[in-house]
Write a protein that holds these residues in place. Sequence first.
Motif, PDB file in Angstrom:
ATOM      1  N   LYS A  79      32.062  51.625  42.277  1.00  0.00           N
ATOM      2  CA  LYS A  79      32.852  52.382  43.252  1.00  0.00           C
ATOM      3  C   LYS A  79      33.662  53.460  42.546  1.00  0.00           C
ATOM      4  O   LYS A  79      34.156  53.247  41.428  1.00  0.00           O
ATOM      5  CB  LYS A  79      33.776  51.440  44.027  1.00  0.00           C
ATOM      6  CG  LYS A  79      33.030  50.403  44.853  1.00  0.00           C
ATOM      7  CD  LYS A  79      33.994  49.462  45.556  1.00  0.00           C
ATOM      8  CE  LYS A  79      33.229  48.418  46.360  1.00  0.00           C
ATOM      9  NZ  LYS A  79      34.152  47.467  47.043  1.00  0.00           N
ATOM     10  N   SER A  91      32.933  45.854  35.239  1.00  0.00           N
ATOM     11  CA  SER A  91      32.576  47.233  34.899  1.00  0.00           C
ATOM     12  C   SER A  91      32.223  47.322  33.410  1.00  0.00           C
ATOM     13  O   SER A  91      32.670  46.522  32.597  1.00  0.00           O
ATOM     14  CB  SER A  91      33.745  48.178  35.213  1.00  0.00           C
ATOM     15  OG  SER A  91      34.023  48.192  36.596  1.00  0.00           O
ATOM     16  N   LYS A 119      42.134  41.463  38.206  1.00  0.00           N
ATOM     17  CA  LYS A 119      41.516  41.890  39.467  1.00  0.00           C
ATOM     18  C   LYS A 119      41.114  43.362  39.359  1.00  0.00           C
ATOM     19  O   LYS A 119      41.359  44.021  38.337  1.00  0.00           O
ATOM     20  CB  LYS A 119      42.498  41.711  40.619  1.00  0.00           C
ATOM     21  CG  LYS A 119      43.781  42.519  40.453  1.00  0.00           C
ATOM     22  CD  LYS A 119      44.740  42.292  41.630  1.00  0.00           C
ATOM     23  CE  LYS A 119      45.983  43.157  41.453  1.00  0.00           C
ATOM     24  NZ  LYS A 119      46.923  42.995  42.587  1.00  0.00           N
ATOM     25  N   SER A 120      40.478  43.870  40.387  1.00  0.00           N
ATOM     26  CA  SER A 120      40.085  45.280  40.420  1.00  0.00           C
ATOM     27  C   SER A 120      41.334  46.168  40.374  1.00  0.00           C
ATOM     28  O   SER A 120      42.337  45.872  41.024  1.00  0.00           O
ATOM     29  CB  SER A 120      39.292  45.582  41.696  1.00  0.00           C
ATOM     30  OG  SER A 120      38.132  44.793  41.741  1.00  0.00           O
ATOM     31  N   THR A 167      31.345  52.352  36.690  1.00  0.00           N
ATOM     32  CA  THR A 167      31.728  51.524  37.856  1.00  0.00           C
ATOM     33  C   THR A 167      30.762  51.719  39.021  1.00  0.00           C
ATOM     34  O   THR A 167      29.983  52.676  39.052  1.00  0.00           O
ATOM     35  CB  THR A 167      33.149  51.888  38.328  1.00  0.00           C
ATOM     36  OG1 THR A 167      33.157  53.259  38.771  1.00  0.00           O
ATOM     37  CG2 THR A 167      34.163  51.724  37.216  1.00  0.00           C
ATOM     38  N   LEU A 193      37.406  52.923  40.894  1.00  0.00           N
ATOM     39  CA  LEU A 193      37.848  51.531  40.985  1.00  0.00           C
ATOM     40  C   LEU A 193      37.244  50.730  39.831  1.00  0.00           C
ATOM     41  O   LEU A 193      36.028  50.565  39.741  1.00  0.00           O
ATOM     42  CB  LEU A 193      37.432  50.916  42.324  1.00  0.00           C
ATOM     43  CG  LEU A 193      37.969  49.499  42.583  1.00  0.00           C
ATOM     44  CD1 LEU A 193      39.496  49.507  42.697  1.00  0.00           C
ATOM     45  CD2 LEU A 193      37.352  48.919  43.853  1.00  0.00           C
ATOM     46  N   ILE A 194      38.110  50.233  38.969  1.00  0.00           N
ATOM     47  CA  ILE A 194      37.668  49.469  37.797  1.00  0.00           C
ATOM     48  C   ILE A 194      37.607  47.992  38.166  1.00  0.00           C
ATOM     49  O   ILE A 194      38.631  47.365  38.444  1.00  0.00           O
ATOM     50  CB  ILE A 194      38.636  49.667  36.603  1.00  0.00           C
ATOM     51  CG1 ILE A 194      38.959  51.152  36.402  1.00  0.00           C
ATOM     52  CG2 ILE A 194      38.068  49.039  35.350  1.00  0.00           C
ATOM     53  CD1 ILE A 194      37.775  52.038  36.143  1.00  0.00           C
ATOM     54  N   ASP A 195      36.390  47.435  38.167  1.00  0.00           N
ATOM     55  CA  ASP A 195      36.204  46.003  38.421  1.00  0.00           C
ATOM     56  C   ASP A 195      36.145  45.258  37.086  1.00  0.00           C
ATOM     57  O   ASP A 195      35.901  45.858  36.034  1.00  0.00           O
ATOM     58  CB  ASP A 195      34.907  45.753  39.197  1.00  0.00           C
ATOM     59  CG  ASP A 195      34.997  46.275  40.625  1.00  0.00           C
ATOM     60  OD1 ASP A 195      36.029  46.025  41.273  1.00  0.00           O
ATOM     61  OD2 ASP A 195      34.037  46.942  41.077  1.00  0.00           O
ATOM     62  N   LYS A 201      42.692  50.399  40.294  1.00  0.00           N
ATOM     63  CA  LYS A 201      42.369  51.821  40.422  1.00  0.00           C
ATOM     64  C   LYS A 201      42.565  52.519  39.079  1.00  0.00           C
ATOM     65  O   LYS A 201      43.438  52.160  38.300  1.00  0.00           O
ATOM     66  CB  LYS A 201      43.267  52.472  41.482  1.00  0.00           C
ATOM     67  CG  LYS A 201      42.967  52.019  42.902  1.00  0.00           C
ATOM     68  CD  LYS A 201      43.876  52.729  43.892  1.00  0.00           C
ATOM     69  CE  LYS A 201      43.584  52.290  45.328  1.00  0.00           C
ATOM     70  NZ  LYS A 201      44.492  52.961  46.290  1.00  0.00           N
TER      71      LYS A 201
END
Length: 249
Positions: A233, A241, A187-188, A231, A236-238, A190
């Motif tokens: 955002k 990314s 999941k995403s 990224t 925030l690592i998706d 930080k």
Amino acid sequence: SEREEATMRKIAVLLTLLMLTLLMLTATLFFVCSEINNGTSIESETEEPQSEEVSSEILNSEESSKEELSSEASSEAVSSEEEDKPRLNEDLLSDIGLSFSQIRKKRGRLTKVETKEGGINYTFEHGLGEYAWEFSNSKDWLNADTQWPIDKKGNIIVKSAPIPKEHHKCLVIDHVNVEDLFLGAVKSIKATEIEKIYDVNYQKTVENGGWEGWDFSSVFFHGNIRIGIATEKKGLIDLDSRVRISEIG
């Protein structure tokens, strides 16, 4: 008369012999039966401990098998636990610094060659991104006025594409999937959490200015390797990314 007496004596002798013979036969039969009974008893006594010994061996074997199975199951459980545990893909990072032939041996046949950002990116059958090598000497590559070998669709012909010489080392792996570098990521996350979970040094997050559709980049370091993650955002690592791994110059 004398003849009758003689006949009677013969009959008496014959009867006596017959009785003795019967007695001997009876004694012999008794002895044989006794021996048979004794033999059965002895055999039975000797077989019992053997039976116990065999039973003991079977039980020991079963216990040993159970222990082995239990040990194997435990080992597999630990191994599975380790695989599921979030960790950095050190095997991928070890591709940095390798020669072209070493990467090809490790990651399989070359499937694609592209010119990007003034360099050449190589994709391998089992690679985890696009690999690039240093360009320390322009003479090692095609001359500037030489056309790249391309097919009718405008793609570089892999078999005819120039490849890095053996003394060149891989400096960059671009377009790496987040889950291929940060194993166990689902999941995403930080950027600050990435540092704690995956044992990398988080340096900063900067604005990208929309470079190739990405607004921000988070920078991490692991030994002599720089990990840049583009990224949408900030911080925030998706999972989608863009990851770029490179050697610190």
